[in-house]
Design an enzyme around this catalytic site. Sequence first.
Site, PDB file in Angstrom:
ATOM      1  CG  ASP A  94      -6.387 -32.257  -4.323  1.00 54.12           C
ATOM      2  OD1 ASP A  94      -6.663 -31.102  -3.936  1.00 54.12           O
ATOM      3  OD2 ASP A  94      -5.620 -33.012  -3.697  1.00 54.12           O
ATOM      4  CG  ASP A 154      -4.163 -28.419   0.760  1.00 53.18           C
ATOM      5  OD1 ASP A 154      -4.394 -28.076   1.940  1.00 53.18           O
ATOM      6  OD2 ASP A 154      -3.207 -29.135   0.455  1.00 53.18           O
TER       7      ASP A 154
HETATM    8  N1  GLY Z   1      -2.468 -30.313  -1.766  1.00 54.74           N
HETATM    9  C1  GLY Z   1      -1.433 -30.998  -1.077  1.00 54.74           C
HETATM   10  C2  GLY Z   1      -0.199 -30.214  -0.943  1.00 54.74           C
HETATM   11  O1  GLY Z   1      -0.166 -29.016  -1.068  1.00 54.74           O
HETATM   12  O2  GLY Z   1       0.822 -30.834  -0.692  1.00 54.74           O
END
Ligand code: GLY
Length: 372
Positions: A94, A154
């Site tokens: 992330d 994601d």
């Molecule tokens: N990236 C984790 C979520 O969207 O909750």
Amino acid sequence: MTEQAWASEVSGKIKEKMRTVAERSRHKIPYTTVDGVFDDWSGEKITWWTNGFWGGMMWQLYHATGEELYREIAQENEEKLDAALRNSDCMDHDSGFRWLPTAVADYRLTGSQASRNRGILAAGDMAGRFNPVGRFIRAWNDPEGKKAGWAIIDCMMNLPLLYWAYEELKDPRFLQVATMHADTAEKYFIRPDGSVNHIVEFDPATGEYVQSFGGQGYCVGSSWTRGQSWALYGFTLSYLHTKEERYLNAAKRVAHYFISNIPESGLIPVDFRQPADCVWEDSTAAAIAACGLLEISKCVDEREKHVYRGAAMKLLKALAEKRCRWDTECDNILEKCTAAYHDKVHEFSIIYGDYYFIEAIFKLTGEEVFIW
Ligand code: GLY
């Protein structure tokens, strides 16, 4: 009222509310609100993946208004994130969510070399998570390596950090890692009907597909709406950075599935395949999808634009009219956001809901600074 006039009116409400909210929350990094007041994740929770969105909101507002307050708050957020950048256990895929709306935005807007350095360090770490036999970026960490073969949809939103590093360093490794991951995601995450998996497990030693998981959605094979939104916007971003038509086509497939599932109300459930008697919503999924749909509308033929822009307007009007708090008594804008279907708590405020809502409205008014 024209769409443009409507968007300007909503933009005005955002700016009016956020001036007060930013002033009183200036030293925080919020995730949600408790009794209407932003909490603060800048201490021991600094490694959480959402901790770049507050800074991103501030850069959007700085760009739209020129007010120094927002730049100062964004830069404080960016500096606090150094504690995460120094902690290898907490660095995961992330990095795009954390350093594009903070350090890279700062570098783009001010030319700060310290910010550029942060962005490059984060991109290098993210590229190091690439599994060359499976051609995917590993998502999360775990001490026993049980998740060494896990990739999640994601991650499509994190790839722009690698595209930025490629442009900045003129080093094709970053482009190669990003496009190989995107190609794997297209093959294993997008289903024939345009819906997407949240989590896919590969054998990290051989790269072979093992299984998919329901993740933050209802169950295996269901359709977690935020995951659909990450795919819709994420593949669009890969197209914008590479101009490879296959990514635009992937984004359009997901968009067509998403659009065909938007309820009459325009309000988005947590999972498009949740049980019929479940009413939980996720406003973040609507805001993120609206951003992606608006970008797709700029990439397609004149005759197709209305499909994507019309759907984005439906989502944004539903949010603005039914799910926004405009008073300054309460710090958040969007209501009814949900992190995951099987969590104990649903329908609260989440910072990235506000972030993407602002981004979408500023796309309509032309006030947006492009973060991704
Ligand atoms: N990236 C984790 C979520 O969207 O909750």
